[in-house]
Design a protein around this motif. Structure first.
Motif, short mmCIF file in Angstrom:
data_model
loop_
_atom_site.label_atom_id
_atom_site.label_comp_id
_atom_site.label_asym_id
_atom_site.label_seq_id
_atom_site.Cartn_x
_atom_site.Cartn_y
_atom_site.Cartn_z
N UNK B 539 2.89 -6.06 -2.01
CA UNK B 539 2.62 -7.43 -2.46
C UNK B 539 1.43 -8.00 -1.71
N UNK B 540 0.28 -7.90 -2.30
CA UNK B 540 -0.87 -8.55 -1.68
C UNK B 540 -1.10 -9.90 -2.37
N UNK B 541 -1.91 -10.72 -1.72
CA UNK B 541 -2.28 -11.99 -2.34
C UNK B 541 -3.37 -11.71 -3.35
N UNK B 542 -3.12 -12.03 -4.58
CA UNK B 542 -4.09 -11.72 -5.64
C UNK B 542 -4.59 -13.00 -6.29
N UNK B 543 -5.87 -13.33 -6.07
CA UNK B 543 -6.45 -14.44 -6.84
C UNK B 543 -6.70 -13.95 -8.27
N UNK B 544 -6.20 -14.69 -9.20
CA UNK B 544 -6.28 -14.29 -10.60
C UNK B 544 -7.28 -15.17 -11.33
N UNK B 545 -8.04 -14.56 -12.22
CA UNK B 545 -8.95 -15.36 -13.07
C UNK B 545 -8.45 -15.37 -14.51
N UNK B 558 -6.20 -18.70 -9.74
CA UNK B 558 -4.81 -19.02 -9.39
C UNK B 558 -4.39 -18.00 -8.35
N UNK B 559 -3.75 -18.45 -7.30
CA UNK B 559 -3.27 -17.52 -6.28
C UNK B 559 -1.91 -16.98 -6.70
N UNK B 560 -1.76 -15.67 -6.63
CA UNK B 560 -0.47 -15.07 -6.93
C UNK B 560 -0.11 -14.09 -5.82
N UNK B 575 -6.55 -33.36 1.82
CA UNK B 575 -7.56 -33.95 0.94
C UNK B 575 -7.07 -34.04 -0.50
N UNK B 576 -7.73 -34.89 -1.29
CA UNK B 576 -7.53 -34.77 -2.74
C UNK B 576 -7.81 -33.31 -3.12
N UNK B 577 -6.93 -32.71 -3.91
CA UNK B 577 -6.99 -31.25 -4.07
C UNK B 577 -8.30 -30.75 -4.67
N UNK B 578 -8.93 -31.58 -5.52
CA UNK B 578 -10.13 -31.08 -6.17
C UNK B 578 -11.31 -30.94 -5.22
N UNK B 579 -11.16 -31.43 -3.99
CA UNK B 579 -12.24 -31.23 -3.02
C UNK B 579 -12.28 -29.80 -2.47
N UNK B 580 -11.19 -29.08 -2.61
CA UNK B 580 -11.15 -27.73 -2.03
C UNK B 580 -11.74 -26.68 -2.96
N UNK B 581 -12.45 -25.77 -2.37
CA UNK B 581 -12.90 -24.58 -3.08
C UNK B 581 -12.46 -23.38 -2.26
N UNK B 582 -11.71 -22.49 -2.85
CA UNK B 582 -11.22 -21.34 -2.08
C UNK B 582 -12.37 -20.43 -1.71
N UNK B 583 -12.33 -19.97 -0.49
CA UNK B 583 -13.35 -19.04 -0.02
C UNK B 583 -12.77 -17.63 -0.13
N UNK B 584 -13.01 -17.00 -1.26
CA UNK B 584 -12.37 -15.69 -1.49
C UNK B 584 -12.95 -14.60 -0.61
N UNK B 585 -14.13 -14.84 -0.04
CA UNK B 585 -14.69 -13.89 0.93
C UNK B 585 -13.99 -14.05 2.29
N UNK B 586 -13.36 -15.18 2.47
CA UNK B 586 -12.67 -15.45 3.73
C UNK B 586 -11.29 -14.81 3.74
N UNK B 587 -10.42 -15.38 4.54
CA UNK B 587 -9.08 -14.78 4.70
C UNK B 587 -8.04 -15.51 3.87
#
Lengths: 679, 679
Positions: B539-545, B558-560, B575-587
């Motif tokens: 079970x890894x963390x999989x960002x889905x498009x 979407x994180x799964x 923060x208001x959620x729309x301010x966040x951008x996931x850094x998929x290169x990060x951890x």
């Protein structure tokens, strides 16, 4: 005018525009739009209302109950056209058209005059439908609003022609109102407009009582005014329909919040000096604040001015679209909350942007602050100009910042406030280019034009030559009758990070603009005789971000160049627009697009600059059904994946083309977006 | 059952669940929700309707006109609870509660039986309100829908208790219907449900005529059915109110498109064999397709099955949320167009997700294809479980994928279809874990449980131990009465890219999952005696498009993790959620969050895994008014910038915490988002 003002407007007739960008717009406005709108006045029944009222008919009023104002706004616009004396210039009116227009204006003035009642009252809805209910519904019936537009038309016509017939009509109506203001008219107008009109009337007649009347309306608002009480006796006021409540009760939706009366729709929630935020119906707010500015100018009331500046700061820092458009919500056509600026449902009514120009011009005159003239530029090139099609016959009422392809200009509206408002603004553009200070001349807008005026006791002619906003160079030739010392105040736009200014070849200003995002005036004080100023406002492509409190636009940018906001349209870009993400690390290039100008058949666009921008978009191959993620063996059918792990999909490089926002929806219908994702 | 089926369901009583994740849900469902819903049946007037109908009263019906079905669904759920014989297991029912529940069930059955009319008809709305209008409005009055739920309850109760009283009531009603199906009931039901119920009835009674009746309803739909004709005589059918049209005309909005009749709302736009896309009201569609699958199973009709698979492919590849939720539009609670899957206005009705589980279970049984069991997993852990609060007393009707903070579960609904639907599903979860093939046993869901059944002629006990879905390991102990050769079919989930399977320590399957995104069965065929299977589904963390045709989610992921879809909530993120951008290169890191479980006071969450993810967000310092971009000298006030050039603003690193979607809105109200921008 008391000395509270720092600058005064120049006469329309002192300025002559001859500009590569604007000539086409002005000519289309004069030759096509003005004519087209006259036909609408006839076909919508607006002029017929005047005819029937004049002949003593009753019943059968056609159109919205405030349709008289459409005729008045048309008269105002036509008067500006007539005032443009330069029949020889390229942008001028030819002789036979002028005669034809004069005749038409005279005919309508005759009609308006003949519809005026013996006591000076003039409103065809009331004359035909509810003669006994005058002044019973100040809230929604717009008698004072129509009176204001009558006055504006009259002042313009008098200034253009020196013929006082319409001015006499307006003055009689104004005096009728003045005589009743403590009696039947013991309230403020539901829709502001008469305030600024009365100050215009005061200035042309030199009668201070009209300023006092305007001040009365300003002061009453938000102070136990009549609006709420009218709703309480709704069955006895004008506009009430026993079947469905009619106009009189329709307003409840705008004036009541959770069953409680709330005057903010008409800026009547509290007295102006207590207001902290711009509230309510955006057009009302703009006309109100413009009127308040006029009253402040005439009375020297610093408190009013300071309040207006505070409200302006709220609007521009929290409640304004990047186009200068204002009013976020279709419901109530109004301001909502700080940072509530949705793209797809943006209302940003054309009239509100025009009202903002009016207000900003007055704030500039009062303060000499460049930020107001700067916002006029932004609003004019974006939020106003988008309101009319390049062929001059279709109009946006609401100016969305994003569209899925189903929002288009229309030929006319039941509530036809916007089209003639655009027309009167374009026909009086000369007003906004220059202004005179005591010993100075302001250059506010960079438009090819000549102004002949007097500064510091000498006749001055100033000639601007430019292809702004497409290019960054402006040449200004100054000629004085006698050598004279005064200041030229050149607005350096807020968007300009590098302004170079030379006088007779000598640099007086170079390099980085130290205002860091605020407009300022560069003052050139010297003895002028016959001199040339050369200005370069470096126009780079600037991706702009919005305050993060506007969640929808987090992660998006708007492309701008000079004063222009750009947008993507389907006409130039193959994919659904939301698939693109701008690659800001990549290249953005400007390109002259002559094809676009040809397509649009508008001379104004002889030289339009579009932006090509590197972008990335999903690789659609990643999403086809025949790749390994898709097909299902068991059923043997194609099933493209709907969801895939990020590491199984890829992106590809694309180029998107952005066009000036004001041009959108002039070609094949399709999507549009101002705010675009950025990588 | 004809041999068209590849697998058959196991008896509820053969399976006993004892699972770290599910025990809490099942216990809350049984001890709290079932009790809570009984109180609602009483307080909403639902049971009172039966009492009054039984006593021959008229008028005064309370609730929605199909409220009888609430009682039936409750009876069905309660019967499943009674069927759970394992009173000793942790997850079981204790003796006194069981007696109490039996008594309550018996009382309601008495009530239902006493409300049945002499001719077998049973519907309290009609008995009380419109006795003379039975069967005149098949479209909207839901008599057949209620009959279906009565039958389902009756079959469940009979299977749980061998007491045939309710079954007799249901059979009499079914026969009443059967006798009129070519006469008064010469149409199809507006809301499907009876089709699948009749097949259940056929199976329990071994009476083929109920299959035929179900087939009749299936075949009629979309073939010149009665719906349109009922609208033509709307004034004479049940539900019509002379004042406002009532129920009879309310349906027009759903059944008419631009003034034209359109049967797609009830899947009646064309005969099923011609349908290419899933259309209309999503719950109707799911119940319909489940019923059609039952008819296909009973009749061996391959054409019906192939059509269902085609429709399933349309749904899952173009019209389904990542949670398994279906039905995009609140208007008509329906499917809309391909790729029209908005987040904030997602309807994704809880009942529709449950209906999808019903349909998928049947498709699995018919085909033995793992993709159907796989979708049950996705739907169960996300789209269904979100429908109920962790305390078991509040429910989502519509399951949004994004919320600005104003969407919350509620205690009950006027149309209370969803709460008892969740209850009957959770009370019968045992049904979905295993299935029997001719010489095989399917393990479809990874839930701690024991099954005792017969395979290949011998008694087999299979015991699963796991902390799935929080962890990736599952142990399955197989014990047979006598050594026997058969296949164990282990579903490898579609999300699993690395599955390792050992039997008695020997690897039978290792490494990368070659199905590339499709679920599959791993077949282990051997002689079984006393053996241990150890499974690890990495079970890894999989960002889905999402497919780029869904414009709104371009640039978002979407994180799964495993079967779980995650979301951001304000409760965990400042923060208001729309301010966040996931850094998929990060951890992205998983974390056991015991505090969360404590906060939620639900044993099911003893070990919840949350995801911490690197993200970037705007630096708010860039947007303060005292930085150089903001303050305006002239007025001396603070004016934070609303727009700034991209190169003047900066971003900063943040960490966001995502929680399983099913947990959202169980803490302080706030924003939620499944689809999050990614850098």
């Amino acid at each position: 005018m008391v000395d509270s003002s720092r600058a005064e407007p120049v006469d329309l007739t002192d300025v002559s525009i001859d500009d590569q960008f604007w000539n086409g717009w002005i000519e289309t406005n004069r030759e096509t739009t003005l004519e087209y709108q006259y036909e609408q006045l006839e076909s919508s029944g607006c002029l017929e209302n005047f005819r029937r009222a004049a002949s003593g008919d009753s019943g059968g009023f056609e159109g919205m109950w405030f349709a008289d104002s459409d005729a008045y706004k048309w008269l105002e616009a036509a008067s500006y056209v007539l005032a443009d004396g330069d029949v020889d210039s390229d942008a001028g009116l030819d002789e036979s058209r002028r005669n034809e227009l004069e005749k038409r204006v005279d005919d309508i003035i005759d009609l308006v005059a003949s519809a005026q009642e013996d006591d000076g009252y003039l409103n065809t809805y009331f004359a035909l439908e509810e003669p006994e209910k005058r002044w019973t519904n100040l809230n929604m019936m717009h008698e004072l609003y129509c009176a204001g537009h009558l006055i504006e038309a009259a002042v313009s016509h008098y200034r253009a022609t020196s013929d006082s017939r319409l001015l006499d009509v307006a003055t009689r109506f104004a005096d009728h109102i003045g005589a009743r203001v403590d009696d039947e008219i013991d309230g403020a107008p539901g829709h502001q407009e008469i305030e600024l009109a009365l100050v215009k009337l005061a200035r042309v007649t030199d009668e201070q009582r009209y300023v006092e009347l305007a001040r009365t309306f300003v002061d009453r608002r938000g102070r136990n005014d009549r609006f709420e009480r009218e709703f309480e006796r709704v069955e006895s006021i004008a506009g009430y329909d026993p079947d469905d409540g009619g106009i009189a009760t329709d307003a409840r939706g705008a004036f009541y919040e959770d069953g409680e009366y709330d005057g903010s729709y008409a800026q009547a929630h509290e007295p102006l000096p207590e207001q902290e935020t711009v509230e309510g119906h955006a057009v009302r707010a703009m006309y109100f604040f413009a009127g308040v500015a006029d009253v402040a100018a005439e009375t020297g009331d610093r408190e009013l001015l300071e309040r207006l500046e505070k409200l302006w700061e709220n609007m521009t820092s929290k409640r304004m679209y990047v186009t200068g458009g204002i009013g976020s919500s279709e419901h109530g056509e109004r301001f909502t909350d700080d940072y509530d600026l949705p793209n797809e449902t943006a209302y940003a009514e054309t009239c509100a942007a025009i009202g903002s120009v009016f207000w900003n011009q007055r704030l500039f005159e009062l303060t000499g602050n460049a930020r107001y003239a700067d916002l006029i530029e932004r609003t004019l090139y974006n939020g106003v100009l988008s309101g009319v099609s390049v062929d001059g016959t279709e109009f946006f009422y609401d100016n969305r910042l994003e569209s899925r392809g189903d929002h288009h200009r229309r030929g006319w509206f039941d509530c036809a406030c916007c089209p003639p408002n655009v027309t009167r603004l374009l026909a009086s553009l000369e007003r906004y280019l220059y202004a005179r200070g005591p010993e100075s001349l302001y250059v506010n807008q960079y438009v090819g034009s000549t102004i002949s005026t007097a500064v510091a006791g000498t006749a001055v002619e100033l000639e601007q030559t430019t292809t702004y906003p497409w290019s960054e160079d402006v040449t200004i030739d100054v000629r004085t009758e006698d050598p004279a010392t005064f200041s030229l105040e050149l607005r350096v736009p807020s968007w300009c990070t590098e302004a170079v200014i030379r006088v007779n070849g000598d640099e007086v200003r170079a390099g980085e603009n130290d205002t860091s995002g605020e407009a300022e005036y560069v003052t050139i004080e010297r003895e002028w005789d016959e001199d040339r100023i050369e200005v370069t406002f470096a126009q780079s492509i600037v991706p702009v971000r919005m305050h993060p409190a506007v969640g929808e636009n987090c992660g998006r940018v708007a492309l701008t160049r000079g004063p222009l906001v750009y947008c993507l349209e389907s006409a130039d870009n193959d994919r659904p627009l939301r698939q693109y993400s701008l690659d800001l690390e990549g290249e953005q290039r400007t390109r002259k697009d002559d094809e676009l100008a040809d397509d649009l058949e508008n001379a104004a666009l002889s030289n339009p600059v579009v932006i090509d921008c590197d972008a990335i978009a999903p690789s659609l191959e990643s999403w086809e059904s025949d790749d390994e993620g898709g097909a299902t063996e068991s059923s043997g059918t194609d099933r493209p994946p709907l969801y895939q792990p990020d590491d199984r999909v890829s992106t590809k490089s694309e180029t998107v083309t952005a066009v000036p926002y004001f041009l959108w929806d002039n070609r094949d219908p399709g999507e549009m977006a101002v705010w675009i994702r950025s990588a």
